[in-house]
Write an enzyme that holds these catalytic residues in place. Sequence first.
Site, PDB file in Angstrom:
ATOM      1  N   SER A 123       0.815  -1.209   0.000  1.00 18.88           N
ATOM      2  CA  SER A 123       0.000   0.000   0.000  1.00 18.88           C
ATOM      3  C   SER A 123       0.848   1.258   0.000  1.00 18.88           C
ATOM      4  O   SER A 123       0.332   2.326  -0.285  1.00 18.88           O
ATOM      5  CB  SER A 123      -0.969   0.013   1.191  1.00 18.88           C
ATOM      6  OG  SER A 123      -0.408  -0.563   2.310  1.00 18.88           O
ATOM      7  N   HIS A 144      -3.877  -3.750  -5.417  1.00 19.21           N
ATOM      8  CA  HIS A 144      -4.045  -3.209  -4.069  1.00 19.21           C
ATOM      9  C   HIS A 144      -5.475  -3.417  -3.584  1.00 19.21           C
ATOM     10  O   HIS A 144      -6.392  -2.685  -3.966  1.00 19.21           O
ATOM     11  CB  HIS A 144      -3.657  -1.723  -4.044  1.00 19.21           C
ATOM     12  CG  HIS A 144      -3.672  -1.139  -2.665  1.00 19.21           C
ATOM     13  ND1 HIS A 144      -4.179   0.100  -2.375  1.00 19.21           N
ATOM     14  CD2 HIS A 144      -3.236  -1.645  -1.490  1.00 19.21           C
ATOM     15  CE1 HIS A 144      -4.069   0.326  -1.080  1.00 19.21           C
ATOM     16  NE2 HIS A 144      -3.501  -0.709  -0.523  1.00 19.21           N
ATOM     17  N   GLU A 156      -7.213  -1.407  -6.518  1.00 23.86           N
ATOM     18  CA  GLU A 156      -6.433  -0.506  -7.375  1.00 23.86           C
ATOM     19  C   GLU A 156      -5.433  -1.365  -8.153  1.00 23.86           C
ATOM     20  O   GLU A 156      -4.630  -2.079  -7.545  1.00 23.86           O
ATOM     21  CB  GLU A 156      -5.697   0.529  -6.522  1.00 23.86           C
ATOM     22  CG  GLU A 156      -6.642   1.521  -5.865  1.00 23.86           C
ATOM     23  CD  GLU A 156      -5.934   2.490  -4.916  1.00 23.86           C
ATOM     24  OE1 GLU A 156      -6.383   3.626  -4.807  1.00 23.86           O
ATOM     25  OE2 GLU A 156      -4.946   2.091  -4.266  1.00 23.86           O
ATOM     26  N   ASN A 194      -5.170   6.445  -1.091  1.00 24.08           N
ATOM     27  CA  ASN A 194      -4.349   6.917   0.024  1.00 24.08           C
ATOM     28  C   ASN A 194      -3.659   8.241  -0.270  1.00 24.08           C
ATOM     29  O   ASN A 194      -3.181   8.912   0.635  1.00 24.08           O
ATOM     30  CB  ASN A 194      -3.317   5.859   0.422  1.00 24.08           C
ATOM     31  CG  ASN A 194      -3.951   4.779   1.275  1.00 24.08           C
ATOM     32  OD1 ASN A 194      -4.992   4.996   1.893  1.00 24.08           O
ATOM     33  ND2 ASN A 194      -3.346   3.604   1.293  1.00 24.08           N
TER      34      ASN A 194
END
Length: 505
Positions: A123, A144, A156, A194
């Site tokens: 991540s 991800h 992702e 993120n």
Amino acid sequence: MTALDLSSPVAVVGTGTMGQGIAQVALVAGHPVRLYDAAPGRAREAADAIGARLDRLVEKERLTGTERDAARARLRPAETLAGLADCALVAEAVVERLDVKQELFRALEDVVGDDCLLATNTSSLSVTAVGGALRDPGRFVGLHFFNPAPLLPLVEVVSGFATDVTSATRAYETARAWGKTPVACADTPGFIVNRIARPFYAEALAVHEDQGADAATIDAVLRESGGFKMGAFELTDLIGQDVNESVTHSVWQAFFQDVRFTPSLAQRRLVESGRLGRKSGQGWYDYRQGAERPEPHTADPVEPPAYVVAEGDLGPAAELLALIREAGIEVRAEGEDNGTRLVLPGGGQLVLADGRTSVEFRDVVYFDLALDYRRAARLALSASQFTSPRTVAQATGLFQALGKKVSVIGDVPGMIVARTVARLIDLAVEVVAKGVATAEDVDTAMRLGVNYPLGPLEWSRRLGGEWACAVLDNLHECAPSGRYAPSLALYRHAYAADKQEGTPS
Ligand SMILES: NC(=O)c1ccc[n+]([C@@H]2O[C@H](COP(=O)([O-])OP(=O)(O)OC[C@H]3O[C@@H](n4cnc5c(N)ncnc54)[C@H](O)[C@@H]3O)[C@@H](O)[C@H]2O)c1
């Protein structure tokens, strides 16, 4: 390019939290799955844990007993990496360390076939850097997943610098065939979710550090006005303050300490003191036995004003005019000059948060942005020492008459929801402009990955393309550190919106 054939075995390496989740997803989709973990016995334990979860799915009638038995028969721990030789995809979910992941993939490259897709669930590391260790980085992608992987739909699919389009497409189609919603993105710090989500936490922390409001009030305003499922403080308590801070820190470092991603000192202190959130019993809130959850600030009931004068249509808060009329309060309309404000009896003004502080004005109360003014259960107001108590009381009474709870917060420019949404839009627009992901994928990622009520680009369309840029311009003027400076992409976005609105039809 199609998804992997369901008869092709999938390997999961690293069978902790994420590895087990990913293995369950691939298994339930129909693949034979091999589990490998460096810790002796861990892969076997993971197989048992997944088996138990399949049992629960049968209890909940989401799987038949026959399907469960077949899935269990397809699941096999492997003693060594050599046991993964026939796999068509290896999904890695080992410890988040570049050297460990690189070494693992180098070893895997010697074991698997040439057409095996290699994927990392990292991540925070660069997919390009992890894949850089390979002889053939073209077959290497980021996949991800979000925790818990069996429940959260978003994946992702990250293309590193050397990832082949065919590998990325195959990974994307495979995630889709597994019932997930994949989004494609380039290798950037934090990927889509993120990266763009940082201000959601950072702005709440900044309001708190600036003594604007306490955690409970900020959370309540984000939920009940902003439409977010959880406030930033309760959410980071759930995620773990250490985990959340470490993501913020790694994104900030990866962007060469870009001031827009600067971590929070208050959060640092919380982590240092061991108050990590729910898991340690205390974070921003106290979760120990008998502890009481603090209440958000809510103003006592006061009389509403008899009338308001509307100057302009209130822009993104236009719905308020109808709500005020429905509440039986007279709305007197006046010329539109430059106005998007309400004037209260006595001359005090009520203005939608625009990134300025009310110190700049004689007698102003700002009100915060709401996702939907009709449905919002709470509205925040902010006033400065120059705002008369009468104006604060009239503003409070007005929103109370619309059925809202009112939280009066300190004089923080951009308040709570407005500054958060403006920054989310800025980062989202920039991600699209830099070719990291499409606008559609950005909105999908933020809705599914972090549960936002609207994708930031859709939000921007609703607010008007110039809104976020105007708010950030004002914030930047108040606090010129660079943190609020609108990106070039946002200027372009605002300019394009302005042009469009100005085009004769
Ligand atoms: N936990 C999350 O919410 C989350 C979400 C998305 C992505 N991730 C990423 O997923 C990865 C795994 O995270 P996690 O939370 O599942 O970790 P975890 O600690 O629960 O599991 C990691 C597992 O990897 C094993 N391992 C370590 N080194 C190994 C090696 N060289 N070979 C084989 N196995 C090895 C460990 O024994 C352990 O079982 C990390 O890259 C993390 O950043 C985590």
